[in-house]
Design a protein around this motif. Sequence first.
Motif: not given
Length: 234
Positions: A74-78
Amino acid sequence: MRSRFIWIILLSSVVALGGSCDLFSRLLNKAPTVNIVSPQSGASVNGTVEIAAVADDDEGVKLVRFYINDALVMVDQESPWEFEWDTTQYQNGSYTLKAEAVDAHEAIAVDNDTILIVNNILADTVPPVVNITAPANGANVSGAIQITATASDNVGVTSVEFFIAGTSLGTDTSMPFSISLDTTGYTNGNYALSATAHDSAGNHATDNDTTVSISNAPTSALWDSVNWDSFNWN
């Protein structure tokens, strides 16, 4: 004095490289911080579980990457920095979670000391095994008989249902599995017997390779076989 001299040299180097303010800001940049806060390390998890982290940086966190056993998931940007982990897609066992926080200058912080134990209840997909033991295939039967079967399962057999020619005779829920059959209610001939075993997970299996021949004496023959002379008619 020496520290000031070092900074002068660094600044001179930046100017010599083209005066890149970005490079200079990177040299001065403070790395972010990150910490996985849920679940706690050592926790036993199952199903879908929320993985959450806190991350901070003086100029703001750009993104947080989550890894399971070093595989990016997972890449969470917020913010909030979290994702839903479906543990049913993994075998039961221990897994290491890692979170990487990245700031605007690509500085990275890592938290990789969270270990979780996946402990899902595995679905029972194994059907029972059932076998009619009496009467034997091809047997001639008459009058009242007992149909018996053996059944086993990796978890447990809950019931065995018996059939004759596809019609249910009834269900037995305890060993030894058996049911009574009055063959006089059937026309003489060949009949297929079958037994279906069920377990608590809804799995079932059927044994349907037993055929018997019902051979009851005709009523007229029984009447003719009576020794009428033996009766006292007085």
